[in-house]
Design an enzyme around this catalytic site. Structure first.
Site, PDB file in Angstrom:
ATOM      1  N   LYS A 184       1.479  -1.389   0.123  1.00  0.00           N
ATOM      2  CA  LYS A 184       0.781   0.236  -0.169  1.00  0.00           C
ATOM      3  C   LYS A 184       1.010   1.108   0.015  1.00  0.00           C
ATOM      4  O   LYS A 184       2.134   1.021   0.730  1.00  0.00           O
ATOM      5  CB  LYS A 184      -0.721   0.349   1.216  1.00  0.00           C
ATOM      6  CG  LYS A 184      -2.242   1.113   1.654  1.00  0.00           C
ATOM      7  CD  LYS A 184      -3.177   0.638   2.656  1.00  0.00           C
ATOM      8  CE  LYS A 184      -4.020   1.840   2.624  1.00  0.00           C
ATOM      9  NZ  LYS A 184      -4.565   1.505   3.767  1.00  0.00           N
TER      10      LYS A 184
ATOM     11  N   SER B 111      -9.905   2.008   3.441  1.00  0.00           N
ATOM     12  CA  SER B 111      -8.908   2.341   2.169  1.00  0.00           C
ATOM     13  C   SER B 111      -7.849   1.756   1.184  1.00  0.00           C
ATOM     14  O   SER B 111      -7.040   1.981   0.456  1.00  0.00           O
ATOM     15  CB  SER B 111      -7.779   3.290   3.109  1.00  0.00           C
ATOM     16  OG  SER B 111      -7.250   3.170   4.200  1.00  0.00           O
TER      17      SER B 111
ATOM     18  N   SER C   7      -9.932  -0.573   6.959  1.00  0.00           N
ATOM     19  CA  SER C   7      -9.070  -0.806   5.916  1.00  0.00           C
ATOM     20  C   SER C   7      -8.553  -2.102   4.791  1.00  0.00           C
ATOM     21  O   SER C   7      -7.769  -1.958   4.250  1.00  0.00           O
ATOM     22  CB  SER C   7      -8.280   0.460   6.001  1.00  0.00           C
ATOM     23  OG  SER C   7      -8.998   1.383   5.734  1.00  0.00           O
TER      24      SER C   7
END
Length: 535
Positions: A106, A187, A211
């Site tokens: 990420k 996210s 997330s």
């Protein structure tokens, strides 16, 4: 001799599934497990450079063209060179399960290389980070190949209450590979979509609240949100140190367990991990196909009832668990679920201001130095950074005082107490449970840049079961459980602090009998056709 109905049943099931599978040409490496890749590399029929090249080609075909998922924000310019070096050292190196295996990170996880770390924001594009995050150091030591960075909800979805998950100023809007007008959830949207689409074997996501669990469930994969302090947060763009953690995202429980085994452990750069070495282990030891047998699992009906498709899949999961020997306690009440939202938000706002300022101090080559600078940057670049939604959470956080404020201290103590000892722990103890069970989320909602996400964790009117474990700092695991209208639906298991072995055992036992995973078809919309250029 005529075949019996019992013998015909598997064939009939396969034929019924054939139309869904037929649109997906064979992609053995795209869908291969870590174990299968290692077998091929050990046999000499595959090497890391070839594998990396195929994934990079697939990213170009699917992510940058065709369906245009926008799940990968940047590929590693040195990936093939690093892969070749791993191949050269393979015969003379003591190898773990991730040796030579590509991993995506990420884009809020620092890498001390030529790639940027931006949390999706144009404000952080001046220069790369100077050092690998703690978990990246572990990955490289294990021989994993860092293939690139994934797109995310900008600032890990902590800038506006009206944001669209998976959107960032730097990366654009990530799409759900199952149905492209649906949201990948946030996210860690890019990590979830990339793994689901076969752009990489495994990926790392991060979670403050939902997330990892939501994007894993929405993209039909496995996600593990570890106990707070099991995995280092050093070198990760933060939201709040009392809840932030990184964790694995994979297409199978086995691959997620292998990845967790590598990244778990103490790190002097993150004081929260002081106890991690005492709990970190080889989590693949708990991959028991009979992992459901004798386990006492409580159904948290408070976290169900919001979405009929998710409820239907939950009932099917409960029936399977019972059939495999689990003892289901239904219902189980987790106290104080309705009382967590207020103190949690107070804590996040206070900690974000403190933690983001501390993180920016580790990036001296950036022009922005503080949260106030970030707010000013967004205003100056509003067309690129705020085309649909504002930054009210940034501004609310900027208005908070130091972490010595009594309001913060009281909110933190209340949130931890209600979620942990008086919440999850109380429910487990009262019913003598090994784990708690709920729907992860409903099927993916339509991406809406105007009104933002249509689902909020912890809100019983719209679903989402991540909040109790997130606030308590306890582990949770989501695993694919079924489909609704072509969209994946998952179940989530959560439990006591450091209970990853138990949760992984239960999740693996369920997965091996449910066999719910299916590859995505890249449909334009629900009931539509695959997008032109889809694999």
């Amino acid at each position: 001799m005529k075949p019996s109905p019992a013998r015909l049943a598997p064939l009939i099931a396969l034929l019924l599934a054939a139309p869904a599978m037929a649109a997906q040409p064979a992609q053995p490496l795209a869908w291969a497990s870590i174990d299968h890749l290692q077998q091929q590399m050990d046999a000499g029929s595959l090497d890391s450079r070839t594998l990396a090249r195929q994934f990079l080609d697939r990213i170009a075909q699917i992510d940058q063209a065709g369906p245009t998922l926008r799940s990968v924000i940047e590929t590693n310019p040195d990936a093939l060179k690093l892969a070749a070096a791993l191949d050269a050292g393979r015969a003379k190196t003591k190898r773990g399960p991730l040796y030579g295996v590509p991993v995506l990170l990420k884009d809020n996880i620092d890498t001390g290389d030529r790639m940027l770390t931006t949390a999706g924001s144009l404000a952080l594009t001046d220069a790369p980070a100077s050092r690998d995050a703690g978990l990246v150091e572990r990955l490289r030591k294990a021989g994993a190949l860092v293939l690139g960075k994934t797109n995310l909800s900008e600032w890990a979805n902590f800038r506006s209450n009206h944001a669209s998950s998976g959107w960032s100023g730097r990366g654009g809007q990530t799409k759900n590979p199952y149905v492209l007008d649906r949201n990948p959830c946030g996210s860690s949207a890019g990590s979830g979509a990339a793994v689901a689409a076969g752009l990489v074997t495994v990926a790392i996501g991060t979670e403050t609240d939902g997330s990892i669990i939501c994007p894993a469930a929405s993209n039909g994969i496995v996600g593990i949100k570890p106990t707070l302090g099991l995995v280092s947060r050093s070198g990760i763009v933060p939201i709040a140190h009392s809840q932030d953690t990184a964790g694995p995202m994979a297409r199978s429980v086995a691959d997620a367990a292998a990845l967790l085994s590598v990244i778990a452990g103490s790190d002097p750069r993150d004081p929260a991990t002081a106890e991690a070495d005492g709990h970190a282990t080889d989590y693949t030891r708990f991959l028991d196909p009979n992992g459901l047998k004798g386990k006492r699992i409580g159904v948290v009906r408070q976290l169900a009832g919001a979405e009929p498709n998710a409820d239907r899949v939950l009932e099917q999961a409960i029936a399977l668990m019972k059939a495999q020997g689990a003892i289901i306690v239904d219902p189980v009440t987790v106290p104080h679920l309705a009382d967590l939202g207020g103190p949690e938000m107070t804590v996040l706002l206070y900690e974000f201001k403190h933690d983001i300022n501390a993180y920016l101090a580790t990036r001296p080559n950036l022009q922005v130095k503080t949260l106030a600078d970030l707010i000013a940057f967004d205003k100056a670049h509003a067309e690129q950074e705020m085309p649909w939604f504002d930054q009210e959470l940034f501004e609310q956080a900027q208005g908070k005082g130091p972490l010595t404020d009594k309001k913060y201290i009281d909110a933190l103590a209340k949130a931890k107490r209600l979620a942990g000892p008086e919440g999850i722990d109380a429910a487990l103890a009262k019913n003598h449970l090994d784990a708690l069970l709920a729907p992860s989320w409903g099927p993916a909602f339509v991406t809406d840049p105007v009104l933002g996400d249509h689902i909020v964790s912890g809100d019983p009117t719209v679903g989402g079961a991540s909040q109790p474990a997130a606030v308590a700092g306890y582990p949770s695991v989501t695993v694919p459980a079924g489909f609704a209208h072509g969209l994946p639906v998952g179940i989530v298991l959560f439990g006591a602090r450091w209970s990853e072995p138990t949760l992984i055992s239960i999740a693996y036992g369920f997965e091996q009998h449910a066999r719910a995973w299916q590859p995505p078809r890249f449909l334009e919309t629900v009931g539509g056709k695959p997008v032109t250029g889809s694999p």
